[in-house]
Design an enzyme around this catalytic site. Structure first.
Site, PDB file in Angstrom:
ATOM      1  N   ALA A   1       0.774  -0.641   0.122  1.00  0.00           N
ATOM      2  CA  ALA A   1       0.530  -0.251   0.100  1.00  0.00           C
ATOM      3  C   ALA A   1       0.814   0.955   0.140  1.00  0.00           C
ATOM      4  O   ALA A   1       0.142   2.148   0.182  1.00  0.00           O
ATOM      5  CB  ALA A   1      -1.106   0.204   1.147  1.00  0.00           C
ATOM      6  N   ALA A   2       2.384   1.028  -0.498  1.00  0.00           N
ATOM      7  CA  ALA A   2       2.840   2.701  -0.128  1.00  0.00           C
ATOM      8  C   ALA A   2       2.827   2.962  -1.315  1.00  0.00           C
ATOM      9  O   ALA A   2       2.612   4.274  -1.284  1.00  0.00           O
ATOM     10  CB  ALA A   2       4.440   2.142  -0.618  1.00  0.00           C
ATOM     11  N   GLY A   3       2.350   2.288  -2.602  1.00  0.00           N
ATOM     12  CA  GLY A   3       1.817   3.197  -3.980  1.00  0.00           C
ATOM     13  C   GLY A   3       0.885   3.958  -3.582  1.00  0.00           C
ATOM     14  O   GLY A   3       0.701   4.931  -3.902  1.00  0.00           O
ATOM     15  N   ASP A   4       0.083   3.428  -2.927  1.00  0.00           N
ATOM     16  CA  ASP A   4      -1.122   4.504  -3.131  1.00  0.00           C
ATOM     17  C   ASP A   4      -1.500   5.085  -1.992  1.00  0.00           C
ATOM     18  O   ASP A   4      -2.665   6.287  -2.194  1.00  0.00           O
ATOM     19  CB  ASP A   4      -2.190   2.541  -2.709  1.00  0.00           C
ATOM     20  CG  ASP A   4      -2.975   1.264  -3.393  1.00  0.00           C
ATOM     21  OD1 ASP A   4      -2.731   1.969  -4.784  1.00  0.00           O
ATOM     22  OD2 ASP A   4      -2.566   0.533  -2.990  1.00  0.00           O
TER      23      ASP A   4
END
Length: 302
Positions: free
Chosen positions: A245-248
């Protein structure tokens, strides 16, 4: 902006089943894991949580199943102060993702769409929600026809459309013509353009859409738009334990900052802080920081 930004997210919501291991097993190999967690996720829901925690009034459009996972996923979004009036309930199973996180914080993911696969078009009621917001965030974990439909709705209503092209696949022209900001990671950018150099990929992508935010994990992110020079903002140096979820988180925080009127570079620094905090925690939605946490992190580095 005198009011809080308003962000609409049309996308997937899954229950993440996360196994932690020192090393990901190869085919036919069995390894002993170090931990297991069941946490809400899905690229759409993650971006919605990121936007809400970064300070936006956020609405989520999508579908869950009529199972216990669906109840838990809906409840989690409500707990995050996200408007779920556009979240449908479909017969059958909710979406799930099987995630394996290795000792370095990297991950591999298998997504089983479940109820997400029933969202084959944008509903009439979705248009009213989209039109009341400052930005629309899309991903590719819903059927492509639905994503195209939602993007066209955003374009018709004059709402900036952000697209995270994940999972990576060929992007139809009818989708790209409605996208204002494309947010790929370096692997997705290479899959779309065939170019492995991020700056070359950025140049190629800006020929397709007006604005591109290309994230590169530990190498930071690049921003480009037509008629401007690329901007690079480095990632913060942290010890990552889980990059899920880092990119989100980055995308949601960036969209909020841009809706507030910040420059792309300022928005990238805000988003980089949010992502850096998220990778130091386990889980997907559970790892996403609040606006106060992001602000304190930025201030400590000032």
């Amino acid at each position: 902006m005198s009011r809080a930004p308003r962000i609409a997210v049309f996308g997937s919501v899954n229950m993440d089943l996360v196994a932690y291991v020192d090393q990901v097993p190869s085919s036919g190999e069995t390894v002993t894991g170090t931990a297991f967690r069941q946490v809400p996720g899905g690229k759409g829901a993650n971006q919605a949580v990121a936007a809400a925690r970064a300070g936006a009034d956020t609405a989520f459009l999508g579908a869950v199943g009529d199972d216990s996972f669906g109840e838990a996923l809906r409840a989690n979004l409500v707990d995050c102060d996200i408007d779920v009036s556009g979240l449908r309930t479909a017969p059958g199973a909710s979406g799930v993702a099987h995630i394996v996180v290795d000792g370095g914080g990297g991950n591999s993911i298998i997504v089983v769409p479940g109820a997400n696969g029933t969202v084959t078009a944008s509903a009439e009621s979705d248009a009213a929600v989209i039109g009341a917001h400052d930005a629309l965030l899309l991903q590719l974990e819903l059927p492509m026809a639905a994503v195209v439909d939602a993007a066209r709705t955003g374009r018709r209503l004059g709402v900036p459309v952000y697209l995270t092209p994940a999972p990576a696949r060929e992007l139809p022209a009818e989708l790209l013509e409605s996208v204002d900001v494309l947010v790929p990671n370096e692997h997705e950018a290479a899959a779309i353009t065939g170019l492995t150099d991020p700056y070359e990929a950025l140049d190629a992508l800006v020929e397709l859409v007006p604005e591109v935010l290309l994230t590169m994990g530990g190498a930071g992110a690049l921003h480009g738009s037509r008629g401007s020079k690329p901007v690079h903002v480095p990632a913060r140096k942290v010890e990552a334990v889980d990059t899920t979820a880092a990119g989100d988180t980055y995308c949601g925080a960036f969209a909020v900052a841009r809706a507030e009127g910040r420059t792309p570079e300022d928005a990238m620094r805000f988003a980089a802080a949010a992502a850096a905090l998220s990778v130091q925690r386990h889980g997907a939605a559970s790892s996403i920081p609040t606006r106060a946490e992001i602000a304190a992190y930025v201030a400590a580095d000032a």
